[in-house]
Write an enzyme that holds these catalytic residues in place. Structure first.
Site, PDB file in Angstrom:
ATOM      1  N   LYS A  51       0.934  -1.174  -0.030  1.00 57.39           N
ATOM      2  CA  LYS A  51       0.047  -0.087  -0.201  1.00 57.39           C
ATOM      3  C   LYS A  51       0.811   1.295   0.050  1.00 57.39           C
ATOM      4  O   LYS A  51       0.423   2.413  -0.617  1.00 57.39           O
ATOM      5  CB  LYS A  51      -0.986  -0.100   0.967  1.00 57.39           C
ATOM      6  CG  LYS A  51      -1.881  -1.075   1.106  1.00 57.39           C
ATOM      7  CD  LYS A  51      -3.193  -0.797   0.136  1.00 57.39           C
ATOM      8  CE  LYS A  51      -4.388  -1.492   0.140  1.00 57.39           C
ATOM      9  NZ  LYS A  51      -5.447  -1.252  -0.516  1.00 57.39           N
ATOM     10  N   SER A 305       1.110  -9.899  -0.181  1.00 55.97           N
ATOM     11  CA  SER A 305       0.712  -8.523  -0.274  1.00 55.97           C
ATOM     12  C   SER A 305       0.986  -7.487   1.157  1.00 55.97           C
ATOM     13  O   SER A 305       1.331  -6.526   1.294  1.00 55.97           O
ATOM     14  CB  SER A 305      -0.766  -8.329  -0.625  1.00 55.97           C
ATOM     15  OG  SER A 305      -1.568  -8.938   0.298  1.00 55.97           O
TER      16      SER A 305
END
Lengths: 325, 325
Positions: A51, A305
């Site tokens: 992110k 992720s």
């Protein structure tokens, strides 16, 4: 909209600020998957998830005066930390709207990174509405978690790295399994890989497989509920309006794994890769290992992720899948 | 003996076979240490420790006929796995002599990587004698865990990476804290950094601080015992005959941490770096964080030398240091 030029421009802005994560492997994972497995560990990115890439890309795309007024984000945790750190590095104030049931570590870290945290109830309140209201009241710029051209471009920089790192290993054709919430990471990577023989496949937890069902139906489908998964990082109401058409055009069929399979992948990443991965960040590895018949090719690439998992959840994964050794 | 030319030659042979591990950081660790902390995570190297570097360097330095007859190693676990994988990749048979109380994961992995494992009792038997006997009987070449010019050169390739990666971040002067058993890793890095302003400091667990005491005394000192530390990976009888003079010439005073501090560093690597580190591989991070007054400079670099930890030991670290959050 996001295209390769925008992703390359984002990569230029990220250079020297975001980490180039490596591409890892383990003969033990190859054996389970029945093919060569290459792993892109975005848990090693700043703030422990991909992110940071999108947050940095979005904040550096703002003009100086706008950025100086501040930004706001709504996030289950990883986007929150990415925006908080990017804002702090760029000297911009940041407000983050987070669900009250987000992992404690994510809430604590977001505050420790200098952001003002506003908590809401994930089951009864609408984070988009809360975010929009605060943004309007204070003149802040909203940095959405996925449905934003610069955020998608930032996440796509990971795809540029995957293509270059895979080519250096002689791999030019493979399925690229990507953990999928709203689809920002998956669509960014898909756009970065457009025109190559590397094809994105989304991975989601059972019961929260809105993207797989949407891809299958050819139109956006919603999740029936937003609570009850261990994969909190990637539970979103439905695919994005920007991300879905990209994945509809470029991605293969979506992959779906159980919570237990995600936890098993967490344990295997601990044992075989020496990496800390959160359950939502492990669904692509889980699909890689446990959905082999649905994947094509001699080599498969998958993302990890994020790694922002609380210790008790991590222990649950180790206890369930490693203590019987 | 090992010198910079030999380390560079080893780096050429390792290129494309060993991983270039990244240099990581976390603002949370900087805050604890009171200075900028850069972390070299060799737990991400093949087989989960830096040992693959030395094993590959030593095996590729053998002539083809010698290598084809096979190699033997004695190791508490990480060197074992490094030799086993390097031998398998090079098509050579490998025998590994391991202590019976080594972590189960290390024994299992060494076997799974194709090596024949011979177990011995660490408290009563002499692994050097056992290894020499089997080597003589079968015509195998002994690959010692640290006291060998090519093994030291292989470990030193990590030092070349540290120098280049630190320079890219603008860091040319710092203490480089290295986890130390027999001193192969520390002496290799020290030789790679000779002539720079990056200075190696060894880190060891309390009660097994033979290198720190030897550096202080100016001559080799032995450990009183070889059992009882959670840092099994770096417990050796005494500094090596090749490694000690190198560190005497190039290293600063040795650093010593408690087992609890090593476990605390394991927990912080989990939380802040998303890395799985074994206690012995965390002593340099522990010294970095908890021995700050003994370290010089605005920036400190430390190695995480390995990540082959069994799940129960890892949980102990998380429970003790993260559950009170």
């Amino acid at each position: 909209m996001t295209d390769l030029a925008r992703i390359r421009a984002a990569a230029d802005r990220l250079s020297g600020h975001a980490r180039v994560t490596p591409l890892l492997s383990s003969p033990f994972l190859d054996e389970i998957a029945g093919r060569r497995v290459l792993v892109k560990p975005e848990c090693l990115q700043h703030t422990g998830s991909f992110k940071f890439r999108g947050a940095w890309a979005a904040l550096t795309a703002l003009d100086d005066a706008t950025r100086a007024r501040g930004v706001i984000a709504y996030s289950s945790g990883n986007h929150a930390q990415g925006v908080a750190l990017a804002a702090r590095m760029l000297g911009a104030p940041a407000v983050v709207v987070m669900p009250g049931d987000a992992p404690r570590l994510k809430i604590d870290n977001t505050r420790a990174l200098g952001a003002e945290v506003v908590l809401y109830d994930r089951a009864t309140e609408d984070r988009d509405a809360i975010g929009a209201e605060i943004a309007a009241a204070r003149g802040l710029t909203l940095i959405p978690p996925f449905d934003h051209p610069e955020v998608i471009a930032g996440q796509g920089t990971s795809g540029l790295e995957i293509a270059a790192q895979a080519a250096a290993l002689g791999v030019t054709r493979a399925d690229v399994i990507v953990c999928c919430g709203g689809g920002g990471f998956a669509s960014g990577i898909a756009l970065a890989l457009e025109g190559t023989d590397l094809r994105v496949r989304t991975a989601e937890p059972e019961g929260f497989d809105d993207m797989a069902r949407s891809l299958d139906a050819g139109e956006i489908r919603r999740n029936a509920t937003l609570t009850g998964s261990v994969c909190d990082a990637i539970v979103t109401p439905q695919p994005g309006r920007l991300t879905f058409p990209v994945l509809q055009r470029l991605a293969g069929p979506g992959l779906v794994v159980s919570d237990d399979e995600a936890l098993h992948a967490v344990a295997l990443a601990f044992q075989r890769l020496k990496l800390v991965v959160e359950p939502g960040g492990a669904v692509a590895l889980a699909a890689t290992l446990f959905r082999a018949p649905e994947i094509e090719g001699d080599t498969v690439i998958c993302t990890l992720s994020g790694g922002n998992v609380d210790a008790p959840m991590f222990e649950t994964a180790l206890k369930r899948f490693l203590y019987t050794l």
